[in-house]
Scaffold this motif. Structure first.
Motif, mmCIF file in Angstrom:
data_model
loop_
_atom_site.group_PDB
_atom_site.id
_atom_site.type_symbol
_atom_site.label_atom_id
_atom_site.label_comp_id
_atom_site.label_asym_id
_atom_site.label_seq_id
_atom_site.Cartn_x
_atom_site.Cartn_y
_atom_site.Cartn_z
ATOM 1 N N GLY A 1 -43.642 43.913 47.340
ATOM 2 C CA GLY A 1 -43.983 45.092 46.556
ATOM 3 C C GLY A 1 -43.918 44.762 45.071
ATOM 4 N N LEU A 2 -44.483 45.639 44.262
ATOM 5 C CA LEU A 2 -44.569 45.397 42.826
ATOM 6 C C LEU A 2 -43.195 45.333 42.174
ATOM 7 C CD1 LEU A 2 -46.417 45.038 40.380
ATOM 8 C CD2 LEU A 2 -46.405 47.517 40.116
ATOM 9 N N THR B 1 -43.679 48.846 37.048
ATOM 10 C CA THR B 1 -43.974 49.757 38.157
ATOM 11 C C THR B 1 -44.477 51.084 37.619
ATOM 12 O OG1 THR B 1 -42.286 48.700 39.506
ATOM 13 C CG2 THR B 1 -43.013 50.881 40.186
ATOM 14 N N ALA C 1 -48.289 50.965 38.674
ATOM 15 C CA ALA C 1 -48.396 51.683 39.943
ATOM 16 C C ALA C 1 -48.657 53.169 39.731
ATOM 17 C CB ALA C 1 -47.135 51.487 40.770
ATOM 18 N N TYR C 2 -47.999 53.766 38.736
ATOM 19 C CA TYR C 2 -48.126 55.204 38.550
ATOM 20 C C TYR C 2 -49.030 55.582 37.371
ATOM 21 C CZ TYR C 2 -44.311 55.178 41.848
ATOM 22 O OH TYR C 2 -43.545 54.957 42.959
ATOM 23 N N ARG D 1 -52.462 53.370 38.219
ATOM 24 C CA ARG D 1 -52.713 53.588 39.646
ATOM 25 C C ARG D 1 -53.417 52.411 40.312
ATOM 26 N NH1 ARG D 1 -52.189 59.349 41.210
ATOM 27 N NH2 ARG D 1 -51.597 60.407 39.325
ATOM 28 N N LEU E 1 -51.494 48.749 44.468
ATOM 29 C CA LEU E 1 -50.455 47.794 44.854
ATOM 30 C C LEU E 1 -49.277 48.564 45.431
ATOM 31 C CD1 LEU E 1 -50.410 45.523 41.689
ATOM 32 C CD2 LEU E 1 -51.372 44.954 43.914
ATOM 33 N N VAL F 1 -45.599 49.679 45.859
ATOM 34 C CA VAL F 1 -44.382 49.613 45.053
ATOM 35 C C VAL F 1 -43.274 48.959 45.867
ATOM 36 C CG1 VAL F 1 -42.635 50.990 43.865
ATOM 37 C CG2 VAL F 1 -45.038 51.613 43.684
#
Length: 148
Positions: free
Chosen positions: A86-87, A122, A126-127, A130, A133, A135
C-alpha cells in the motif's frame, strides 16, 4: 551525466516515433523534444561542472557505496511492493531505507521523517489527487487488487 543520457534516449524516441510539427502547429513530439533539449542542456552543464570540480579538488579514491545502494534499493522496493504494502507503508519503508544512506541519521529521526512523509504522501496522492493506489496493501487486507 544521467540527465544527458535520459534526454538523449527519450529525445531520440520522441523524434523517431512522434510527428514534430511547427511552433504554431505543434505535433505530439514537439513538447517532449523541447523538454529533452532543456534536460540535455542541464545535463551537459552539470557534467562539465562536476568534471571541473573533480579536477580542482582532487577527490579521494573512495566511493560512497552505502548511499548508492540504500537509495537504489529503496526505489526498487517501492516500485515492487507498492500494491502489496500500500502507499502508506511503501512510502514509510522507502524513507526508512533511504535514511540508511546517511551516517548521521538516527532511528528516531528516520522514523519521524518516514511517518510524516507517509502521512503527507498518502494525503496528497491518495486523497487529494485520487491516484488509484491502495492506501493499505493486499498483504494487510488479504484482498487481491490485481485483475487479469
Amino acid at each position: 551525466m544521467s540527465f544527458l543520457l535520459l534526454a538523449l534516449v527519450y529525445g531520440w524516441i520522441a523524434y523517431r516515433d512522434l510527428p514534430f510539427g511547427v511552433m504554431l502547429n505543434m505535433g505530439p513530439g514537439y513538447f517532449p523534444l523541447v523538454l529533452c533539449t532543456i534536460l540535455a542542456g542541464i545535463g551537459a552543464l552539470l557534467t562539465i561542472r562536476a568534471l571541473l570540480a573533480g579536477l580542482r579538488t582532487g577527490l579521494p579514491g573512495r566511493f560512497a557505496w552505502r548511499p548508492v545502494v540504500a537509495i537504489c534499493l529503496a526505489v526498487i522496493l517501492f516500485g515492487t511492493f507498492l500494491r502489496e504494502l500500500g502507499l502508506f507503508a511503501s512510502v514509510f519503508c522507502t524513507v526508512l531505507i533511504c535514511s540508511l544512506a546517511s551516517a548521521r541519521m538516527n532511528w528516531l529521526q528516520a522514523g519521524l521523517a518516514a511517518l510524516m512523509l507517509a502521512v503527507i504522501c498518502t494525503g496528497v496522492f491518495a486523497y487529494g489527487v485520487r491516484l488509484p493506489l491502495p492506501v493499505v496493501g493486499t498483504w494487510f487486507t488479504g484482498l487481491a487488487t490485481w485483475t487479469f
